[in-house]
Design a protein around this motif. Structure first.
Motif, mmCIF file in Angstrom:
data_model
loop_
_atom_site.group_PDB
_atom_site.id
_atom_site.type_symbol
_atom_site.label_atom_id
_atom_site.label_comp_id
_atom_site.label_asym_id
_atom_site.label_seq_id
_atom_site.Cartn_x
_atom_site.Cartn_y
_atom_site.Cartn_z
ATOM 1 N N THR A 58 -2.239 6.383 85.321
ATOM 2 C CA THR A 58 -2.946 5.170 84.911
ATOM 3 C C THR A 58 -1.956 4.034 84.658
ATOM 4 O OG1 THR A 58 -2.842 5.637 82.548
ATOM 5 C CG2 THR A 58 -4.651 6.639 83.779
ATOM 6 N N PRO A 59 -2.459 2.783 84.581
ATOM 7 C CA PRO A 59 -1.570 1.644 84.340
ATOM 8 C C PRO A 59 -0.745 1.780 83.057
ATOM 9 C CG PRO A 59 -3.712 0.873 85.058
ATOM 10 C CD PRO A 59 -3.852 2.347 84.816
ATOM 11 N N ASN A 60 -1.270 2.511 82.065
ATOM 12 C CA ASN A 60 -0.483 2.690 80.833
ATOM 13 C C ASN A 60 0.381 3.939 80.870
ATOM 14 O OD1 ASN A 60 -2.427 4.613 80.437
ATOM 15 N ND2 ASN A 60 -3.323 3.709 78.607
ATOM 16 N N GLY A 61 0.495 4.563 82.036
ATOM 17 C CA GLY A 61 1.477 5.622 82.205
ATOM 18 C C GLY A 61 0.993 7.031 81.925
ATOM 19 N N ASN A 62 -0.290 7.193 81.607
ATOM 20 C CA ASN A 62 -0.809 8.545 81.427
ATOM 21 C C ASN A 62 -1.094 9.182 82.776
ATOM 22 O OD1 ASN A 62 -0.691 8.321 78.680
ATOM 23 N ND2 ASN A 62 -2.865 7.876 78.418
ATOM 24 N N PRO B 12 -8.065 17.206 71.507
ATOM 25 C CA PRO B 12 -7.093 16.122 71.718
ATOM 26 C C PRO B 12 -6.945 15.734 73.187
ATOM 27 C CG PRO B 12 -6.227 17.707 70.152
ATOM 28 C CD PRO B 12 -7.505 18.300 70.694
ATOM 29 N N VAL B 13 -6.893 16.718 74.078
ATOM 30 C CA VAL B 13 -6.795 16.412 75.512
ATOM 31 C C VAL B 13 -7.999 15.594 75.961
ATOM 32 C CG1 VAL B 13 -6.877 17.441 77.838
ATOM 33 C CG2 VAL B 13 -5.366 18.413 76.102
ATOM 34 N N CYS B 14 -9.178 15.968 75.409
ATOM 35 C CA CYS B 14 -10.412 15.253 75.776
ATOM 36 C C CYS B 14 -10.364 13.803 75.340
ATOM 37 C CB CYS B 14 -11.624 15.892 75.094
ATOM 38 S SG CYS B 14 -11.988 17.578 75.612
ATOM 39 N N ILE B 15 -9.950 13.559 74.102
ATOM 40 C CA ILE B 15 -9.946 12.206 73.546
ATOM 41 C C ILE B 15 -8.977 11.321 74.312
ATOM 42 C CG2 ILE B 15 -9.528 10.827 71.473
ATOM 43 C CD1 ILE B 15 -11.978 12.688 71.292
ATOM 44 N N SER B 16 -7.825 11.864 74.638
ATOM 45 C CA SER B 16 -6.839 11.119 75.407
ATOM 46 C C SER B 16 -7.403 10.757 76.777
ATOM 47 C CB SER B 16 -5.572 11.968 75.558
ATOM 48 O OG SER B 16 -4.683 11.354 76.456
ATOM 49 N N ALA B 17 -8.021 11.732 77.442
ATOM 50 C CA ALA B 17 -8.603 11.477 78.767
ATOM 51 C C ALA B 17 -9.758 10.492 78.668
ATOM 52 C CB ALA B 17 -9.064 12.787 79.403
ATOM 53 N N GLU B 18 -10.522 10.587 77.578
ATOM 54 C CA GLU B 18 -11.651 9.669 77.377
ATOM 55 C C GLU B 18 -11.170 8.222 77.354
ATOM 56 O OE1 GLU B 18 -14.528 10.671 74.250
ATOM 57 O OE2 GLU B 18 -14.305 8.634 73.502
ATOM 58 N N HIS B 19 -10.092 7.970 76.615
ATOM 59 C CA HIS B 19 -9.560 6.609 76.541
ATOM 60 C C HIS B 19 -9.115 6.129 77.918
ATOM 61 C CE1 HIS B 19 -8.588 7.219 71.998
ATOM 62 N NE2 HIS B 19 -9.857 6.965 72.232
ATOM 63 N N ASP B 20 -8.472 7.017 78.667
ATOM 64 C CA ASP B 20 -8.002 6.630 79.999
ATOM 65 C C ASP B 20 -9.173 6.319 80.928
ATOM 66 O OD1 ASP B 20 -5.295 6.914 79.388
ATOM 67 O OD2 ASP B 20 -5.322 9.055 79.816
ATOM 68 N N ILE B 21 -10.193 7.160 80.877
ATOM 69 C CA ILE B 21 -11.351 6.968 81.763
ATOM 70 C C ILE B 21 -12.072 5.664 81.421
ATOM 71 C CG2 ILE B 21 -13.649 7.873 82.331
ATOM 72 C CD1 ILE B 21 -11.396 9.361 83.737
ATOM 73 N N ILE B 22 -12.222 5.390 80.124
ATOM 74 C CA ILE B 22 -12.879 4.142 79.713
ATOM 75 C C ILE B 22 -12.080 2.935 80.204
ATOM 76 C CG2 ILE B 22 -13.396 2.684 77.708
ATOM 77 C CD1 ILE B 22 -14.351 5.227 76.287
ATOM 78 N N ASN B 23 -10.759 3.008 80.083
ATOM 79 C CA ASN B 23 -9.926 1.907 80.559
ATOM 80 C C ASN B 23 -10.056 1.718 82.061
ATOM 81 O OD1 ASN B 23 -8.912 1.238 78.059
ATOM 82 N ND2 ASN B 23 -7.121 2.574 78.245
ATOM 83 N N LEU B 64 -15.327 15.933 88.514
ATOM 84 C CA LEU B 64 -13.874 15.885 88.470
ATOM 85 C C LEU B 64 -13.406 16.515 87.168
ATOM 86 C CD1 LEU B 64 -13.327 12.170 89.624
ATOM 87 C CD2 LEU B 64 -13.130 14.226 91.024
ATOM 88 N N HIS B 65 -12.732 17.652 87.272
ATOM 89 C CA HIS B 65 -12.148 18.261 86.071
ATOM 90 C C HIS B 65 -10.811 17.596 85.809
ATOM 91 C CE1 HIS B 65 -15.023 21.342 87.475
ATOM 92 N NE2 HIS B 65 -15.268 21.450 86.190
ATOM 93 N N ILE B 66 -10.612 17.112 84.606
ATOM 94 C CA ILE B 66 -9.434 16.315 84.285
ATOM 95 C C ILE B 66 -8.560 17.081 83.300
ATOM 96 C CG2 ILE B 66 -8.640 14.138 83.287
ATOM 97 C CD1 ILE B 66 -11.456 13.050 84.156
ATOM 98 N N ASN B 67 -7.294 17.281 83.710
ATOM 99 C CA ASN B 67 -6.392 18.089 82.886
ATOM 100 C C ASN B 67 -7.122 19.349 82.435
ATOM 101 O OD1 ASN B 67 -4.487 16.157 83.351
ATOM 102 N ND2 ASN B 67 -4.647 15.192 81.359
ATOM 103 N N PHE B 68 -6.810 19.886 81.319
ATOM 104 C CA PHE B 68 -7.551 21.059 80.876
ATOM 105 C C PHE B 68 -7.584 21.085 79.361
ATOM 106 C CE2 PHE B 68 -8.293 25.392 79.613
ATOM 107 C CZ PHE B 68 -9.357 25.751 80.415
ATOM 108 N N GLY B 69 -8.776 20.983 78.803
ATOM 109 C CA GLY B 69 -8.915 21.031 77.349
ATOM 110 C C GLY B 69 -9.450 22.381 76.927
ATOM 111 N N ALA B 70 -10.635 22.728 77.401
ATOM 112 C CA ALA B 70 -11.273 23.968 76.986
ATOM 113 C C ALA B 70 -12.254 24.423 78.062
ATOM 114 C CB ALA B 70 -12.020 23.763 75.674
#
Lengths: 77, 77
Positions: A58-62, B12-23, B64-70
Motif C-alpha cells: 500500500t502507499p503507506n508501506g504495508n 490485530p492482523v484484522c484491524i491492520s488490514a481493515e485500515h489498509d482496505i479502507i484507505n 480475497l483472503h488477506i494475510n492470515f489472522g484466524a
C-alpha cells in the motif's frame, strides 16, 4: 493518493487477484509488477516485506498478502 | 459500484488490514463485519467462500483472503 504496487508472478491466482484489485482500487492507483518476468524487482519486493505473491504494497508501506499463489522462493527458482 | 464486505474477527492482523482496505477502497465502498461479535453472519461468510479472516468479498463475489489472522474454525470456537 500515491500508488500501491501489486506484485505477482503470472500465476492463475495472481491474475484473478489482479483483476479484483484493479476493480477495487482503480487501475490508475496501482502499479502492476510481474516479478516472474521482471526479476530485477525481486529484491525491491522482498525489501517491502513481500513473502509470497500475489501481494499488494500500500502507499503507506504495508504489505497485504492476498490468497496464496507462490512463495518468493518459488519465484526465485 | 456495489459494496465489498470485509469480514474480520477483531484480531490485530484484522484491524491492520481493515485500515489498509479502507484507505485503498474508500470507507463508503466497504461494509465491515466482525464475525467474532456478530456471529449470525458466520454462515453468510462461509457461503461466500471465506476460509479465514481477514477476508474481503468483492462486489462480483470473489473472496480475497488477506494475510492470515484466524481460521473460521478458530472464530467459531
Amino acid at each position: 493518493m500515491s500508488k500501491s504496487i501489486f506484485y505477482h508472478a503470472g500465476c492463475p491466482v495472481c491474475i484473478s487477484a489482479e483483476h479484483d484489485i484493479i476493480n477495487l482500487v482503480g487501475e490508475q492507483n496501482v502499479e502492476l509488477v510481474n516479478i516472474g518476468k521482471d526479476r530485477t524487482r525481486i529484491t525491491e519486493a522482498e525489501n517491502a516485506g513481500v513473502m509470497s505473491v500475489p501481494a499488494l504494497v500500500t502507499p503507506n508501506g504495508n504489505t497485504l498478502h492476498i490468497n496464496f499463489g507462490a512463495s518468493m522462493a518459488d519465484v526465485k527458482g
